[in-house]
Write a protein that holds these residues in place. Structure first.
Motif, mmCIF file in Angstrom:
data_model
loop_
_atom_site.group_PDB
_atom_site.id
_atom_site.type_symbol
_atom_site.label_atom_id
_atom_site.label_comp_id
_atom_site.label_asym_id
_atom_site.label_seq_id
_atom_site.Cartn_x
_atom_site.Cartn_y
_atom_site.Cartn_z
ATOM 1 N N TYR A 114 37.820 -21.974 14.609
ATOM 2 C CA TYR A 114 38.912 -22.798 14.080
ATOM 3 C C TYR A 114 38.726 -23.038 12.583
ATOM 4 C CZ TYR A 114 41.931 -26.850 13.356
ATOM 5 O OH TYR A 114 42.881 -27.715 12.879
ATOM 6 N N ALA B 280 39.606 -19.977 10.693
ATOM 7 C CA ALA B 280 41.057 -19.787 10.596
ATOM 8 C C ALA B 280 41.662 -20.675 9.509
ATOM 9 C CB ALA B 280 41.709 -20.086 11.949
ATOM 10 N N THR C 218 40.842 -19.200 6.166
ATOM 11 C CA THR C 218 41.644 -18.000 5.918
ATOM 12 C C THR C 218 43.039 -18.348 5.426
ATOM 13 O OG1 THR C 218 40.456 -16.604 7.499
ATOM 14 C CG2 THR C 218 42.734 -16.016 7.031
ATOM 15 N N LEU D 114 37.890 -16.317 8.910
ATOM 16 C CA LEU D 114 38.129 -16.005 10.314
ATOM 17 C C LEU D 114 37.404 -14.744 10.745
ATOM 18 C CD1 LEU D 114 39.650 -16.547 12.967
ATOM 19 C CD2 LEU D 114 41.590 -15.280 12.004
ATOM 20 N N THR E 52 34.452 -14.779 13.576
ATOM 21 C CA THR E 52 34.569 -14.052 14.840
ATOM 22 C C THR E 52 33.504 -12.968 14.957
ATOM 23 O OG1 THR E 52 36.278 -12.661 13.792
ATOM 24 C CG2 THR E 52 37.031 -14.488 15.163
ATOM 25 N N ILE F 71 40.705 -11.875 19.325
ATOM 26 C CA ILE F 71 41.017 -13.250 18.947
ATOM 27 C C ILE F 71 41.388 -13.331 17.466
ATOM 28 C CG2 ILE F 71 40.012 -15.555 18.631
ATOM 29 C CD1 ILE F 71 38.421 -15.084 21.199
ATOM 30 N N ALA F 72 40.624 -12.632 16.621
ATOM 31 C CA ALA F 72 40.938 -12.610 15.189
ATOM 32 C C ALA F 72 42.314 -11.997 14.944
ATOM 33 C CB ALA F 72 39.871 -11.823 14.430
ATOM 34 N N PHE G 158 45.044 -14.473 15.825
ATOM 35 C CA PHE G 158 45.252 -15.481 14.778
ATOM 36 C C PHE G 158 46.101 -14.919 13.648
ATOM 37 C CE2 PHE G 158 41.827 -18.139 16.550
ATOM 38 C CZ PHE G 158 42.319 -19.408 16.267
ATOM 39 N N TYR G 159 45.764 -13.714 13.205
ATOM 40 C CA TYR G 159 46.534 -13.096 12.122
ATOM 41 C C TYR G 159 47.981 -12.849 12.547
ATOM 42 C CZ TYR G 159 42.731 -12.379 8.804
ATOM 43 O OH TYR G 159 41.730 -12.582 7.890
ATOM 44 N N PHE H 74 49.637 -14.589 14.691
ATOM 45 C CA PHE H 74 50.283 -15.911 14.705
ATOM 46 C C PHE H 74 50.696 -16.317 13.294
ATOM 47 C CE2 PHE H 74 49.721 -20.532 14.152
ATOM 48 C CZ PHE H 74 50.738 -20.984 14.984
ATOM 49 N N PHE H 75 49.787 -16.147 12.329
ATOM 50 C CA PHE H 75 50.099 -16.507 10.946
ATOM 51 C C PHE H 75 51.272 -15.683 10.404
ATOM 52 C CE2 PHE H 75 45.364 -17.690 10.405
ATOM 53 C CZ PHE H 75 45.617 -18.984 10.840
#
Length: 227
Positions: free
Chosen positions: A9, A12, A15, A175, A179, A195-196, A199-200, A202-203
């Protein structure tokens, strides 16, 4: 994964903070260099041209290493000259300066192209209506520039966001680095890579929604022709 979630977290958060700060610096550099390239002073124009040509001609990873180590060497020279103790550049600050300097060149061309795309007759018509220079910029020039620049801004922002993954090579606990550490500790590198990537994704998805809204906002009154 128990005990490692805060680390991921935090990575992230670092990042997205790095990406936003780098974007702000790149936009400022892009605006000033775009003005410089359009300047009637040849020296300023040539300097800005050399800057954009150099940045676009050298791979991003090589530039990151050059700028990061170059900044540290410059700082070491200054501290040695003034007999000050060794100062190490913060990896986050180094990452912001590095990404901002690199992608400022791309924003330069985006803003320069947007300025040149605004019809001069439209500005002349605005002045003919009695608007001041400030009003012309606010109500005519800026909205039209944003309309032309948004596709380039969108592309540059997404590239900056993904380029933050390279800054982990500079020692920043972002991030990707977080990870990687967790993946090695849990013997699950593939899971942590997924998972990484999530996140990317999602961003970038959130970014696309915001930029789509901006594009709709600055395209009010424009009828799109379907081919």
């Amino acid at each position: 994964m128990q005990g490692y979630i805060p680390l991921i977290y935090q990575g992230a958060i670092i990042t997205i903070s790095l990406a936003i700060a780098s974007l702000m610096l790149a936009i400022v550099l892009g605006i000033f260099c775009a003005i410089g390239k359009l300047s009637r002073f040849k020296v300023i124009s040539l300097l800005c041209q050399a800057y954009t040509s150099f940045i676009r001609g050298v791979p991003d990873l090589v530039l990151m290493l050059l700028i990061f180590y170059g900044l540290q060497l410059l700082l070491n020279s200054i501290t040695d000259f003034f007999s000050i103790g060794f100062i190490e550049i913060n990896p986050l600050v180094a990452g912001i300066i590095t990404l901002g300097f690199i992608y400022g060149a791309y924003f330069t061309e985006t803003f320069r192209g947007a300025y040149l795309a605004v019809p001069k007759t439209t500005l002349e018509a605005a002045f003919a209506l009695g608007l001041s220079k400030g009003q012309v910029f606010r109500y005519v020039m800026f909205p039209l520039m944003m309309r032309f620049a948004l596709p380039g801004i969108t592309n540059n922002w997404l590239v900056v966001l993904k380029a933050t993954a390279l800054v982990s090579l500079l020692g920043l606990s972002d991030l990707v680095r977080a990870t990687k550490i967790v993946g090695e500790a849990t013997y699950s590198p593939l899971l942590l890579a997924l998972i990484a990537g999530a996140f990317y994704l999602f961003f970038t998805s959130i970014s696309n929604i915001v930029l789509w809204w901006l594009e709709k906002h600055y395209s009010i009154g424009i009828t799109k022709v379907k081919l």
